[in-house]
Design a protein around this motif. Structure first.
Motif, PDB file in Angstrom:
ATOM      1  N   PHE A  18      29.082  15.214 -41.473  1.00 34.53           N
ATOM      2  CA  PHE A  18      28.853  15.750 -42.814  1.00 34.53           C
ATOM      3  C   PHE A  18      30.120  15.788 -43.661  1.00 34.53           C
ATOM      4  O   PHE A  18      30.123  16.396 -44.715  1.00 34.53           O
ATOM      5  CB  PHE A  18      28.287  17.168 -42.723  1.00 34.53           C
ATOM      6  CG  PHE A  18      26.879  17.219 -42.253  1.00 34.53           C
ATOM      7  CD1 PHE A  18      25.889  16.537 -42.941  1.00 34.53           C
ATOM      8  CD2 PHE A  18      26.529  17.920 -41.125  1.00 34.53           C
ATOM      9  CE1 PHE A  18      24.579  16.577 -42.524  1.00 34.53           C
ATOM     10  CE2 PHE A  18      25.223  17.969 -40.697  1.00 34.53           C
ATOM     11  CZ  PHE A  18      24.240  17.295 -41.389  1.00 34.53           C
ATOM     12  N   PHE A  21      29.925  15.068 -47.392  1.00 31.63           N
ATOM     13  CA  PHE A  21      29.220  16.089 -48.178  1.00 31.63           C
ATOM     14  C   PHE A  21      30.093  17.324 -48.359  1.00 31.63           C
ATOM     15  O   PHE A  21      30.105  17.930 -49.425  1.00 31.63           O
ATOM     16  CB  PHE A  21      27.910  16.460 -47.477  1.00 31.63           C
ATOM     17  CG  PHE A  21      26.921  15.355 -47.486  1.00 31.63           C
ATOM     18  CD1 PHE A  21      26.137  15.120 -48.595  1.00 31.63           C
ATOM     19  CD2 PHE A  21      26.795  14.520 -46.394  1.00 31.63           C
ATOM     20  CE1 PHE A  21      25.233  14.088 -48.614  1.00 31.63           C
ATOM     21  CE2 PHE A  21      25.887  13.481 -46.403  1.00 31.63           C
ATOM     22  CZ  PHE A  21      25.105  13.258 -47.515  1.00 31.63           C
ATOM     23  N   ILE A  22      30.803  17.684 -47.286  1.00 29.40           N
ATOM     24  CA  ILE A  22      31.687  18.844 -47.387  1.00 29.40           C
ATOM     25  C   ILE A  22      32.767  18.577 -48.421  1.00 29.40           C
ATOM     26  O   ILE A  22      33.074  19.419 -49.268  1.00 29.40           O
ATOM     27  CB  ILE A  22      32.306  19.168 -46.018  1.00 29.40           C
ATOM     28  CG1 ILE A  22      31.209  19.595 -45.056  1.00 29.40           C
ATOM     29  CG2 ILE A  22      33.353  20.271 -46.135  1.00 29.40           C
ATOM     30  CD1 ILE A  22      31.638  19.623 -43.619  1.00 29.40           C
ATOM     31  N   ASP A  23      33.325  17.367 -48.393  1.00 27.72           N
ATOM     32  CA  ASP A  23      34.374  17.012 -49.355  1.00 27.72           C
ATOM     33  C   ASP A  23      33.842  17.056 -50.777  1.00 27.72           C
ATOM     34  O   ASP A  23      34.528  17.501 -51.691  1.00 27.72           O
ATOM     35  CB  ASP A  23      34.931  15.619 -49.047  1.00 27.72           C
ATOM     36  CG  ASP A  23      35.767  15.639 -47.792  1.00 27.72           C
ATOM     37  OD1 ASP A  23      36.004  16.740 -47.279  1.00 27.72           O
ATOM     38  OD2 ASP A  23      36.172  14.564 -47.329  1.00 27.72           O
ATOM     39  N   VAL A  27      32.518  18.782 -58.887  1.00 30.33           N
ATOM     40  CA  VAL A  27      31.898  20.102 -59.039  1.00 30.33           C
ATOM     41  C   VAL A  27      32.122  20.657 -60.436  1.00 30.33           C
ATOM     42  O   VAL A  27      31.237  21.273 -61.019  1.00 30.33           O
ATOM     43  CB  VAL A  27      32.441  21.077 -57.972  1.00 30.33           C
ATOM     44  CG1 VAL A  27      31.785  22.432 -58.103  1.00 30.33           C
ATOM     45  CG2 VAL A  27      32.178  20.519 -56.596  1.00 30.33           C
ATOM     46  N   GLN A  28      33.333  20.422 -60.985  1.00 31.49           N
ATOM     47  CA  GLN A  28      33.655  21.054 -62.269  1.00 31.49           C
ATOM     48  C   GLN A  28      33.226  20.235 -63.471  1.00 31.49           C
ATOM     49  O   GLN A  28      33.027  20.789 -64.547  1.00 31.49           O
ATOM     50  CB  GLN A  28      35.152  21.336 -62.349  1.00 31.49           C
ATOM     51  CG  GLN A  28      35.551  22.416 -61.375  1.00 31.49           C
ATOM     52  CD  GLN A  28      37.021  22.664 -61.383  1.00 31.49           C
ATOM     53  OE1 GLN A  28      37.771  21.930 -62.018  1.00 31.49           O
ATOM     54  NE2 GLN A  28      37.456  23.677 -60.672  1.00 31.49           N
ATOM     55  N   ASN A  72      37.149  18.367 -57.042  1.00 32.30           N
ATOM     56  CA  ASN A  72      37.051  19.253 -58.206  1.00 32.30           C
ATOM     57  C   ASN A  72      36.323  18.593 -59.359  1.00 32.30           C
ATOM     58  O   ASN A  72      35.569  19.234 -60.068  1.00 32.30           O
ATOM     59  CB  ASN A  72      38.452  19.645 -58.693  1.00 32.30           C
ATOM     60  CG  ASN A  72      39.129  20.549 -57.710  1.00 32.30           C
ATOM     61  OD1 ASN A  72      38.597  20.781 -56.636  1.00 32.30           O
ATOM     62  ND2 ASN A  72      40.283  21.055 -58.058  1.00 32.30           N
ATOM     63  N   PHE A 112      31.625  18.943 -52.078  1.00 32.32           N
ATOM     64  CA  PHE A 112      31.457  20.292 -52.630  1.00 32.32           C
ATOM     65  C   PHE A 112      32.717  21.136 -52.563  1.00 32.32           C
ATOM     66  O   PHE A 112      32.830  22.121 -53.268  1.00 32.32           O
ATOM     67  CB  PHE A 112      30.316  21.013 -51.918  1.00 32.32           C
ATOM     68  CG  PHE A 112      28.978  20.501 -52.328  1.00 32.32           C
ATOM     69  CD1 PHE A 112      28.489  20.774 -53.585  1.00 32.32           C
ATOM     70  CD2 PHE A 112      28.237  19.702 -51.482  1.00 32.32           C
ATOM     71  CE1 PHE A 112      27.269  20.273 -53.990  1.00 32.32           C
ATOM     72  CE2 PHE A 112      27.013  19.209 -51.874  1.00 32.32           C
ATOM     73  CZ  PHE A 112      26.527  19.490 -53.132  1.00 32.32           C
ATOM     74  N   SER A 113      33.656  20.767 -51.698  1.00 30.61           N
ATOM     75  CA  SER A 113      34.812  21.663 -51.574  1.00 30.61           C
ATOM     76  C   SER A 113      36.111  21.076 -52.116  1.00 30.61           C
ATOM     77  O   SER A 113      36.920  21.804 -52.667  1.00 30.61           O
ATOM     78  CB  SER A 113      34.995  22.087 -50.124  1.00 30.61           C
ATOM     79  OG  SER A 113      35.197  20.960 -49.325  1.00 30.61           O
ATOM     80  N   ILE A 114      36.312  19.780 -51.986  1.00 25.78           N
ATOM     81  CA  ILE A 114      37.596  19.230 -52.425  1.00 25.78           C
ATOM     82  C   ILE A 114      37.483  18.542 -53.777  1.00 25.78           C
ATOM     83  O   ILE A 114      38.377  18.632 -54.606  1.00 25.78           O
ATOM     84  CB  ILE A 114      38.133  18.233 -51.368  1.00 25.78           C
ATOM     85  CG1 ILE A 114      38.488  18.988 -50.096  1.00 25.78           C
ATOM     86  CG2 ILE A 114      39.362  17.495 -51.890  1.00 25.78           C
ATOM     87  CD1 ILE A 114      38.933  18.116 -48.972  1.00 25.78           C
ATOM     88  N   ILE A 121      28.812  17.611 -62.093  1.00 20.26           N
ATOM     89  CA  ILE A 121      27.558  18.357 -61.923  1.00 20.26           C
ATOM     90  C   ILE A 121      27.173  19.113 -63.202  1.00 20.26           C
ATOM     91  O   ILE A 121      26.067  18.938 -63.699  1.00 20.26           O
ATOM     92  CB  ILE A 121      27.641  19.320 -60.713  1.00 20.26           C
ATOM     93  CG1 ILE A 121      27.664  18.506 -59.419  1.00 20.26           C
ATOM     94  CG2 ILE A 121      26.467  20.269 -60.700  1.00 20.26           C
ATOM     95  CD1 ILE A 121      27.626  19.354 -58.178  1.00 20.26           C
ATOM     96  N   PRO A 122      28.089  19.944 -63.772  1.00 21.53           N
ATOM     97  CA  PRO A 122      27.686  20.639 -65.003  1.00 21.53           C
ATOM     98  C   PRO A 122      27.305  19.685 -66.129  1.00 21.53           C
ATOM     99  O   PRO A 122      26.335  19.928 -66.844  1.00 21.53           O
ATOM    100  CB  PRO A 122      28.918  21.458 -65.387  1.00 21.53           C
ATOM    101  CG  PRO A 122      29.655  21.635 -64.130  1.00 21.53           C
ATOM    102  CD  PRO A 122      29.415  20.396 -63.335  1.00 21.53           C
TER     103      PRO A 122
END
Lengths: 731, 317
Positions: B72, B75-77, B86-87, B83, B79-81, B90-91
């Motif tokens: 995984f 997938f972990i990267d 995610v920032q 930026n 959502f966590s690394i 996605i928005p």
């Protein structure tokens, strides 16, 4: 209850402030300051803090000579102080060029002297006289600017900038005038004459007051009446451009007018308004090592100080704290910005324009050391002492930083310039020992914790200071670390759950289990009538129109179930105010009861007024119908808000779009349902419903007004009765 | 002669009966065999690539070396690394899909309804006009809109604003991250009348006219009631199709912001979508495993939203 809380808070504040006061007295030198010092919290409110600067010595004599009219002070990189006095007179005995003897005035018998008005007095760091600058070119010295090797002196009457050689001053020789820069030759500044020599139009106003010189020798000129902002000259004095002007304050009505008017009409309007337009002309200027130009404008209140980069962009916030009448600006040793206003208040800002300290005050009669009468110029020396020139008081006042301030400065320097986060942490902690309510220290400590990757500590510090952005950033990092460690397991769980669910459904279909399960659940629900009625809200949300019909005609729900839904709604709102992440609420100390009451009163008022309006407008619904249907129409809140509350604790401010989406969904869905609730329960058409809603809003207004009047009247009646009773008792 | 023929027929019948009862006949005539061409092509073209990308998403694959299994980690990267993902991605995608998906859907329905009212010849012309933006693709759209929002004074909008006197100097529409994203949304709305619009138009034209007459007799007073009580219920399948197309289309958008602003990424990643991110990782950085993981994330998101729209618009099945 609220009053008790307020009183309690007040007591607490007094207690805390007295403690801090106490601390100041111990730690500060024995001088007591005649003013209070304030700082700003993260909401922009001023709060009292311990003394940042204490009044030190007062300089009013140089060589036993009093100042006459102080105009400006400047401190260069060698810590030399340049005092500009525009009216001080210098008497120089004249020597015969041939004999070298003093020329004697034959009539009086005294030595013949030449009088120079105005001079620049140069003192070194220990206030020993280094030299004085005066000659026939200087008639009214206004200000100085000193670079590594040149001294720029502004002569106000002739608008000349005189450039002197600094080395000759240092080596105690006769000072050498290198260059004189007069009015630029650019056509903008020249008057235009017609053939008969009559003036057609006058040139752009050029009355130099203050200047700043950047590393390449370009001169930024701040002049009186220079409506376009600063005038930028190159090394030789040629006009380059205008720079950093304040925006024109044009009334909105004029802006709207100018869209519709044609050129001719616009010109007419301009003629009419000429003289009425108020220009905000900068009143002082300075420059820092990096080339940022700072201006201060005394006619603006909202953001008087501006920090411009080379391209003229202002880096300071538009909502910075300041006052009008700020007339001098200086950049300190830590890129902190100082300013003083005519009321004698001294401001210190950090490098991004946040107010650090505000202290000082106007001296009306007392002549207490530390208060000012009419400050004109501010400067800071290498020991971080603030020097303020007072024109009417005819002195230069020194302010010495306390240990409190020194540690703040050290922390700034350690954090921004040296990158020594440990040192800055130590200093911030020291600051907090003095004043644990000092928000900048918490933020600074949080910042340096962030650099050290101690995110949970940083989060704690940011939350002390209510710095929501900082909290959000710290939480982002905390979440990132957490996800790095735990996401593996979560993904695995999700995949297993999804697969087992799919498998269950497939197998269940094969054995017809799935349908049985559904039937079983619905059978269980139907056994308990109340539970069935409450759970009906999910069916209602899927089929709202059918739902209204069932509520109205088939008595699908009861008053009890609706009441339970209302109670749930209240509970969800209480949860929202207590458990939604503070980053999103953006407020602390929320009075939940007050907020709830407000919401319930408004909603109740609407429902009641709507019912009243409907009954006289052929509405079919009974009050019971309306009560039930309103409860179920508000049920989207019950479904969405809990999700938002949970989600908000995992989101940072950057993902606010999801949070906002939830709320807009609630509002849209609820208003949709409420609209059709009114329409279907009372059997109106769409247009009628719109009319009814407008009428209900009007009735709401009337009821509100009525309540207000009754409240005011009843107060009067109450006082009247009390007075009568008192009268009777006393007789 | 006749007897021979009969014999032959008999023989044939015997054979056919025999054949029908035999194993081979059962296999050849099995109903699933008729599905075979479709199933084969569907698996080859759609199922297999999806499956492969799902498998690839759990690997590290740089298109040269053989993929290595990493679990995984991708997938972990994400959502966590990552930026930017995610920032920004996605928005941005969420906001875009929310506005363009819903407004575009309503817009499509409204335009389809309007077009259903006009005469057939004009309708064809209008349909072509309204449908054309969505076939041209993002790059073509940008060519048109870049002229309007050009950053110098020759840009149409800048010229207009300067003429009115609303602004003093041209605005850098396409380089300002705060303005770029609204422009991307505007272009998205402009081109939102796509396949869903055509389907809705077709569905609307197919509604039995007698229904409206019956409705009028039953007491329908105005056009709104007609729409709510007859038009929408009669074209539920097309509405569902339109909703699915709107959601999928809005989430799969990519390339507008980049094409508008020029360069590899838009300023401050304004208008940077999930598909942009996947393209960036897949075809610029050649991290196929990571790019596959991004598309899987997008797939799951769109799948969930489609389930919701099926629940809302579909029949209760």
């Amino acid at each position: 209850m609220k009053k008790i809380i307020i009183v309690g808070i007040l007591c607490l504040v007094c207690l805390i402030s007295s403690i801090t006061e106490f601390a100041t007295h111990i730690n500060a030198t024995n001088v007591e300051s005649p003013y209070y010092t304030y700082t700003a919290d993260s909401y922009g409110n001023l709060i009292k803090t311990s003394d940042a600067y204490l009044p030190g010595e007062q300089l009013n004599l140089v060589n036993d000579e009093k100042f006459v009219s102080l105009e400006h002070i400047y401190i260069d990189e060698n810590d030399y102080l340049y005092i500009t006095d525009s009216k001080i007179k210098t008497y120089v005995e004249q020597y015969d060029s041939l004999t070298g003897e003093v020329i004697i005035n034959e009539q009086t018998g005294n030595p013949k002297t030449k009088i120079y008005t105005g001079k620049i007095i140069v003192l070194d760091g220990n206030l020993n006289l280094i030299g004085e600058i005066y000659d026939e070119n200087i008639n009214f010295p206004k200000s100085t600017f000193v670079t590594e090797d040149k001294i720029y002196i502004v002569d106000f009457t002739s608008s000349n900038i005189l450039i002197y050689d600094k080395l000759s001053l240092l080596e105690d020789q006769e000072i050498v005038l290198l260059n004189t820069i007069g009015v630029p030759t650019h056509p903008i500044f020249q008057n235009v004459y017609d053939d008969d020599g009559e003036k057609i139009s006058s040139g752009y106003q050029y009355h130099v007051e203050n200047i700043a010189v950047d590393k390449r020798g370009n001169i930024y000129v701040q002049g009186i009446g220079s409506t376009n902002g600063l005038i930028m000259l190159d090394e030789t004095g040629d006009f380059m451009t205008f720079f950093g002007g304040n925006p024109l304050r044009v009334p909105i009505i004029d802006k709207i007018k100018s869209v519709f008017l044609n050129e001719e009409q616009k010109e007419k309007m301009q003629d009419l308004r000429e003289g009425k337009i108020y220009y905000d002309v900068p009143s002082n200027i300075t420059i820092d090592d990096k080339g940022f130009v700072y201006t201060v404008t005394s006619s603006i209140k909202t953001n008087p100080i501006k920090k411009f980069n080379v391209s003229g962009r202002n880096y300071f916030n538009t909502d910075m704290i300041g006052t009008t009448d700020m007339n001098s600006v200086w950049v300190g040793n830590y890129n902190n910005v100082f300013s003083v206003n005519e009321q004698g208040n001294i401001f210190e800002y950090d490098t991004s324009g946040n107010l650090l300290f505000l202290f000082g005050g106007k001296d009306y009669t007392s002549r207490r050391v530390g208060l000012l009468t009419s400050p004109v110029s501010i400067a800071v020396n290498s020991k971080d002492q603030i020097l303020v020139a007072d024109k009417a008081g005819k002195f230069i006042q020194f302010y010495t930083p306390t240990t409190f301030t020194n540690s703040i400065h050290t922390a700034f320097k350690a954090y921004y310039d040296e990158g020594n986060y440990e040192l800055s942490q130590q200093n911030w902690k020291y600051v907090l020992e003095y004043n644990s309510m000092f928000d900048y220290a918490h933020i600074g400590l949080g910042d340096s914790y962030m650099r050290d990757k101690e995110y949970s500590d940083a989060f704690k510090e940011f939350s002390y200071a209510n710095d929501f952005d900082g909290m959000s950033d710290a939480f982002w990092s905390i979440r990132q670390e957490w996800m790095q460690n735990n996401l593996n397991i979560i993904f695995l769980l999700v995949v297993i759950l999804v697969f087992s669910r799919v498998l269950y459904i497939l197998i269940g279909k094969y054995f017809n289990n799935y349908e049985k399960e559904k039937k079983y659940i619905s059978r269980v629900f139907s056994k308990f009538k109340l539970l069935d009625e409450v759970v009906y809200l999910f069916t209602f949300l899927k089929h709202p129109f059918n739902g209204f019909h069932e509520i109205k005609r088939e008595k699908r729900v009861s008053v009890l179930s609706s009441t339970i839904i209302y109670i749930f709604l209240v509970a969800v709102f209480v949860l929202h105010y207590s458990y939604t992440d503070i980053i999103f609420l953006q407020r602390t100390n929320i009075n939940v009861l007050y907020e709830l009451l407000l919401m319930i009163i408004i909603l109740g008022l609407f429902v009641i007024s709507n019912y009243l309006v409907c009954t006289i407008n052929d509405g079919e619904g009974t009050i019971k119908n309306v009560y039930n249907a309103t409860a179920y129409s508000l049920s989207p809140i019950l479904v969405i808000l809990p999700i938002i509350i949970i989600l908000s604790n995992f989101l940072t401010i950057r993902e606010i779009v999801f949070y906002n989406f939830g709320f807009s969904l609630i509002i849209l869905w609820c208003s949709f349902l409420m609209f059709f609730m009114i329409k279907d329960i009372h059997n109106y058409s769409v247009t009628e419903t719109f009319k009814i809603i407008l009428k209900s809003l009007f009735v709401m207004l009337i009821i509100g007004l009525l309540l207000y009047v009754i409240n005011a009247m009843s107060n009067q009646v109450f006082t009247f009765i009390r007075e009568v009773v008192e009268e009777v008792v006393n007789r | 002669m006749k007897i021979r023929k009969l014999k032959l027929m008999k023989k044939y019948q015997n054979f056919s009966i025999k054949f029908r009862d035999s194993k081979i006949s059962q296999i050849i005539n099995h109903p699933y065999l008729f599905l075979l061409p479709y199933v084969f092509l569907f698996s080859l073209i759609i199922l297999l690539p999806t499956f492969i990308s799902a498998v690839l998403s759990t690997t590290h694959f740089n298109t040269v070396q053989f993929p290595t299994f990493v679990g995984f980690k991708n997938f972990i990267d994400i959502f966590s690394i990552d930026n930017i993902f995610v920032q920004n991605a996605i928005p941005n995608t969420f906001t875009y899909a929310l506005i363009v998906g819903t407004c575009g859907y309503i817009f499509s329905f409204f335009v389809a309804w309007l077009l259903a009212q006009v005469t057939p010849k004009v309708r064809t012309l209008y349909t072509l006009c309204i449908y054309s933006p969505s076939i041209t693709g993002p790059v073509m759209m940008v060519v048109v809109w870049k002229v309007v929002f050009s950053g110098d004074q020759r840009g149409y909008l800048n010229y207009l604003l300067l003429q009115i006197g609303f602004i003093k100097e041209p605005i850098q529409f396409l380089q300002n991250p705060e303005i770029l994203f609204p422009i991307v949304i505007l272009i998205g709305l402009w081109s939102s009348a796509g396949l869903g619009f055509l389907a809705m138009l077709a569905g609307m034209l197919n509604i039995d006219k007698t229904l409206y007459e019956a409705g009028a007799i039953d007491g329908i007073k105005n056009r709104w009631q007609e729409i709510f009580y007859i038009t929408i219920p009669s074209m539920k399948p097309q509405m569902l199709f339109g909703a699915v197309m709107a959601i999928v289309g809005a989430f799969n958008i990519s390339g507008i912001a980049v094409a508008l602003s020029g360069g590899i990424t838009p300023p401050q990643y304004a208008g940077w979508m999930i598909m942009d991110h996947a393209t960036d990782f897949g075809f610029v950085r050649y991290e196929m495993g990571y790019a596959a993981a991004i598309t899987i994330v997008l797939f799951v998101g769109v799948f969930i939203l489609n389930r919701i729209s099926y629940k809302m618009f579909g029949d209760n099945t």
